[in-house]
Motif scaffolding. Sequence first.
Motif, PDB file in Angstrom:
ATOM      1  N   GLU A 157       0.270  39.304  -6.060  1.00 52.66           N
ATOM      2  CA  GLU A 157      -0.839  39.119  -5.114  1.00 52.66           C
ATOM      3  C   GLU A 157      -1.122  37.643  -4.873  1.00 52.66           C
ATOM      4  O   GLU A 157      -2.168  37.298  -4.327  1.00 52.66           O
ATOM      5  CB  GLU A 157      -2.086  39.838  -5.637  1.00 52.66           C
ATOM      6  N   ARG A 158      -0.184  36.795  -5.281  1.00 50.96           N
ATOM      7  CA  ARG A 158      -0.258  35.344  -5.137  1.00 50.96           C
ATOM      8  C   ARG A 158      -1.192  34.739  -6.175  1.00 50.96           C
ATOM      9  O   ARG A 158      -2.265  35.274  -6.461  1.00 50.96           O
ATOM     10  CB  ARG A 158      -0.715  34.923  -3.733  1.00 50.96           C
ATOM     11  N   HIS A 159      -0.750  33.642  -6.752  1.00 50.20           N
ATOM     12  CA  HIS A 159      -1.572  32.944  -7.730  1.00 50.20           C
ATOM     13  C   HIS A 159      -2.860  32.457  -7.054  1.00 50.20           C
ATOM     14  O   HIS A 159      -2.829  31.988  -5.909  1.00 50.20           O
ATOM     15  CB  HIS A 159      -0.796  31.745  -8.301  1.00 50.20           C
ATOM     16  N   PRO A 160      -4.008  32.573  -7.730  1.00 49.61           N
ATOM     17  CA  PRO A 160      -5.276  32.170  -7.103  1.00 49.61           C
ATOM     18  C   PRO A 160      -5.285  30.731  -6.598  1.00 49.61           C
ATOM     19  O   PRO A 160      -6.040  30.408  -5.668  1.00 49.61           O
ATOM     20  CB  PRO A 160      -6.300  32.364  -8.236  1.00 49.61           C
ATOM     21  N   GLN A 161      -4.472  29.858  -7.185  1.00 49.88           N
ATOM     22  CA  GLN A 161      -4.460  28.460  -6.774  1.00 49.88           C
ATOM     23  C   GLN A 161      -3.313  28.133  -5.819  1.00 49.88           C
ATOM     24  O   GLN A 161      -3.112  26.970  -5.465  1.00 49.88           O
ATOM     25  CB  GLN A 161      -4.374  27.566  -8.016  1.00 49.88           C
ATOM     26  N   SER A 162      -2.587  29.148  -5.390  1.00 46.26           N
ATOM     27  CA  SER A 162      -1.481  28.925  -4.458  1.00 46.26           C
ATOM     28  C   SER A 162      -1.997  28.972  -3.020  1.00 46.26           C
ATOM     29  O   SER A 162      -2.675  29.922  -2.634  1.00 46.26           O
ATOM     30  CB  SER A 162      -0.408  29.996  -4.658  1.00 46.26           C
ATOM     31  N   PRO A 163      -1.700  27.975  -2.182  1.00 46.54           N
ATOM     32  CA  PRO A 163      -2.275  27.907  -0.835  1.00 46.54           C
ATOM     33  C   PRO A 163      -1.735  28.951   0.144  1.00 46.54           C
ATOM     34  O   PRO A 163      -2.437  29.357   1.069  1.00 46.54           O
ATOM     35  CB  PRO A 163      -1.930  26.491  -0.368  1.00 46.54           C
ATOM     36  N   ASP A 164      -0.473  29.365  -0.037  1.00 47.90           N
ATOM     37  CA  ASP A 164       0.113  30.332   0.892  1.00 47.90           C
ATOM     38  C   ASP A 164       1.350  30.956   0.253  1.00 47.90           C
ATOM     39  O   ASP A 164       1.795  30.553  -0.818  1.00 47.90           O
ATOM     40  CB  ASP A 164       0.469  29.669   2.234  1.00 47.90           C
ATOM     41  N   TRP A 165       1.915  31.949   0.967  1.00 43.77           N
ATOM     42  CA  TRP A 165       3.055  32.668   0.407  1.00 43.77           C
ATOM     43  C   TRP A 165       4.317  31.818   0.331  1.00 43.77           C
ATOM     44  O   TRP A 165       5.117  31.963  -0.598  1.00 43.77           O
ATOM     45  CB  TRP A 165       3.330  33.945   1.203  1.00 43.77           C
ATOM     46  N   ASN A 166       4.502  30.925   1.273  1.00 39.37           N
ATOM     47  CA  ASN A 166       5.682  30.051   1.210  1.00 39.37           C
ATOM     48  C   ASN A 166       5.668  29.218  -0.058  1.00 39.37           C
ATOM     49  O   ASN A 166       6.691  29.071  -0.748  1.00 39.37           O
ATOM     50  CB  ASN A 166       5.745  29.139   2.438  1.00 39.37           C
ATOM     51  N   ASN A 167       4.504  28.668  -0.383  1.00 32.65           N
ATOM     52  CA  ASN A 167       4.368  27.870  -1.595  1.00 32.65           C
ATOM     53  C   ASN A 167       4.567  28.736  -2.838  1.00 32.65           C
ATOM     54  O   ASN A 167       5.212  28.321  -3.800  1.00 32.65           O
ATOM     55  CB  ASN A 167       2.983  27.205  -1.619  1.00 32.65           C
ATOM     56  N   GLU A 168       4.016  29.934  -2.793  1.00 34.24           N
ATOM     57  CA  GLU A 168       4.120  30.851  -3.940  1.00 34.24           C
ATOM     58  C   GLU A 168       5.572  31.182  -4.267  1.00 34.24           C
ATOM     59  O   GLU A 168       6.017  31.082  -5.420  1.00 34.24           O
ATOM     60  CB  GLU A 168       3.348  32.135  -3.635  1.00 34.24           C
ATOM     61  N   ILE A 169       6.317  31.587  -3.241  1.00 38.44           N
ATOM     62  CA  ILE A 169       7.710  31.984  -3.466  1.00 38.44           C
ATOM     63  C   ILE A 169       8.583  30.774  -3.790  1.00 38.44           C
ATOM     64  O   ILE A 169       9.487  30.854  -4.627  1.00 38.44           O
ATOM     65  CB  ILE A 169       8.254  32.740  -2.244  1.00 38.44           C
ATOM     66  N   ASP A 170       8.287  29.644  -3.168  1.00 33.63           N
ATOM     67  CA  ASP A 170       9.045  28.431  -3.478  1.00 33.63           C
ATOM     68  C   ASP A 170       8.845  28.025  -4.935  1.00 33.63           C
ATOM     69  O   ASP A 170       9.796  27.591  -5.608  1.00 33.63           O
ATOM     70  CB  ASP A 170       8.605  27.288  -2.557  1.00 33.63           C
ATOM     71  N   ASN A 171       7.624  28.190  -5.444  1.00 33.93           N
ATOM     72  CA  ASN A 171       7.353  27.844  -6.836  1.00 33.93           C
ATOM     73  C   ASN A 171       8.147  28.744  -7.783  1.00 33.93           C
ATOM     74  O   ASN A 171       8.719  28.278  -8.780  1.00 33.93           O
ATOM     75  CB  ASN A 171       5.858  27.981  -7.118  1.00 33.93           C
ATOM     76  N   LEU A 172       8.210  30.040  -7.456  1.00 30.96           N
ATOM     77  CA  LEU A 172       9.012  30.948  -8.275  1.00 30.96           C
ATOM     78  C   LEU A 172      10.484  30.550  -8.233  1.00 30.96           C
ATOM     79  O   LEU A 172      11.157  30.512  -9.272  1.00 30.96           O
ATOM     80  CB  LEU A 172       8.847  32.387  -7.791  1.00 30.96           C
ATOM     81  N   LYS A 173      10.991  30.238  -7.052  1.00 33.94           N
ATOM     82  CA  LYS A 173      12.403  29.870  -6.923  1.00 33.94           C
ATOM     83  C   LYS A 173      12.722  28.619  -7.734  1.00 33.94           C
ATOM     84  O   LYS A 173      13.772  28.533  -8.385  1.00 33.94           O
ATOM     85  CB  LYS A 173      12.767  29.654  -5.458  1.00 33.94           C
ATOM     86  N   ARG A 174      11.824  27.663  -7.714  1.00 26.69           N
ATOM     87  CA  ARG A 174      12.054  26.432  -8.463  1.00 26.69           C
ATOM     88  C   ARG A 174      12.064  26.699  -9.967  1.00 26.69           C
ATOM     89  O   ARG A 174      12.816  26.068 -10.711  1.00 26.69           O
ATOM     90  CB  ARG A 174      10.995  25.394  -8.097  1.00 26.69           C
ATOM     91  N   LYS A 175      11.251  27.642 -10.435  1.00 29.35           N
ATOM     92  CA  LYS A 175      11.266  27.992 -11.866  1.00 29.35           C
ATOM     93  C   LYS A 175      12.585  28.653 -12.240  1.00 29.35           C
ATOM     94  O   LYS A 175      13.158  28.360 -13.294  1.00 29.35           O
ATOM     95  CB  LYS A 175      10.085  28.907 -12.205  1.00 29.35           C
ATOM     96  N   ILE A 176      13.065  29.534 -11.381  1.00 28.16           N
ATOM     97  CA  ILE A 176      14.351  30.186 -11.650  1.00 28.16           C
ATOM     98  C   ILE A 176      15.480  29.169 -11.598  1.00 28.16           C
ATOM     99  O   ILE A 176      16.357  29.128 -12.463  1.00 28.16           O
ATOM    100  CB  ILE A 176      14.597  31.327 -10.645  1.00 28.16           C
ATOM    101  N   ASP A 177      15.462  28.305 -10.575  1.00 32.32           N
ATOM    102  CA  ASP A 177      16.505  27.286 -10.439  1.00 32.32           C
ATOM    103  C   ASP A 177      16.493  26.297 -11.607  1.00 32.32           C
ATOM    104  O   ASP A 177      17.528  25.719 -11.958  1.00 32.32           O
ATOM    105  CB  ASP A 177      16.344  26.521  -9.122  1.00 32.32           C
ATOM    106  N   ALA A 178      15.316  26.118 -12.226  1.00 30.69           N
ATOM    107  CA  ALA A 178      15.209  25.204 -13.360  1.00 30.69           C
ATOM    108  C   ALA A 178      15.834  25.790 -14.623  1.00 30.69           C
ATOM    109  O   ALA A 178      16.059  25.061 -15.594  1.00 30.69           O
ATOM    110  CB  ALA A 178      13.746  24.860 -13.621  1.00 30.69           C
ATOM    111  N   GLY A 179      16.104  27.101 -14.605  1.00 30.40           N
ATOM    112  CA  GLY A 179      16.768  27.700 -15.756  1.00 30.40           C
ATOM    113  C   GLY A 179      16.141  28.953 -16.310  1.00 30.40           C
ATOM    114  O   GLY A 179      16.570  29.450 -17.359  1.00 30.40           O
TER     115      GLY A 179
END
Length: 305
Positions: A157-179
């Motif tokens: 349902e998106r992190h309460p501090q995430s401004p929008d869905w693009n930012n939310e999904i990008d943050n997840l992708k960066r965590k996965i890409d980080a390892g």
Amino acid sequence: MLDDNLRASRQTAHDRPDLQISFEFFPPKTDVMEEKFWDTVHRLAPLKPRFVSVTYGAGGSTRERTLRMVRRIKAETGVDAAAHLTCVGASRAEVDDVVRGYREAGINRIVAVRGDPPEGVGKPFVPHPEGYRNAIELVEGIRRIGDFDISVSAYPERHPQSPDWNNEIDNLKRKIDAGATRALTQMFFSNSDYLRYLDRARAAGITAPIVPGIQPIHSFRQIASFAARCGTAIPGWLAERFDGLDNDPETHALVAAAVAAEQVTELVDEGVTEFHIYTHNRSPLALALGRILGRRHEVAAVDAA
């Protein structure tokens, strides 16, 4: 005769042997709570979860207890155990020391989350001046130290501090890409929220498992209060089911079991094969979900003589 589609829709979780479960616990604060904790662990271990995890208090307040619990779980039950780790209130050097301590203790699974400040969920996060600023940096730091299995958080349902869905999904992708190896979701009660989130993630090229976090409702009042603080919606139909049951624990438990069963069986029908169950250090509803998902306790044969 049933047509193929209807027959497939009625296939039970027990018919699908590839389902995986994991359980989450929190470190007990008192001797009485610790006794209950170990009773729950030993009741759930025979379900053969992929792993169990033990959370990490705000600001690292339960660091030593978390490590002690994880080591003992692995030693006593043989179940693989994951220790939570946050970057709240600690320098990079301090966090890295904790990671090395996990490695030396034989713990190769970590649940890496940014963490909430000591003031509680929803309060502004302020990084330590010399610390990791977010979960992405934390995952990178863990990866530099060793070959850990790393789980991170996801928010249907998106992190309460995430401004929008693009930012939310990008943050997840960066965590996965980080390892990170997989993502474990925050609790949710509308399966459509999880399925839409999964679609967004796959469309962004995220292929790692995104495991739904299932919250059995041991106390509707407590869960609703926590949901309000962390941004999880309580659907009207769910509130109606528990309305008036505060002083009727038996009916409350029956309704809770039915709600949890509906949620997981619907997700199985959608092709979900992994579940992460938040136990709150209680076993009955988690045991029921394990059975629904095809897991059985190993019961010793009784001598008829």
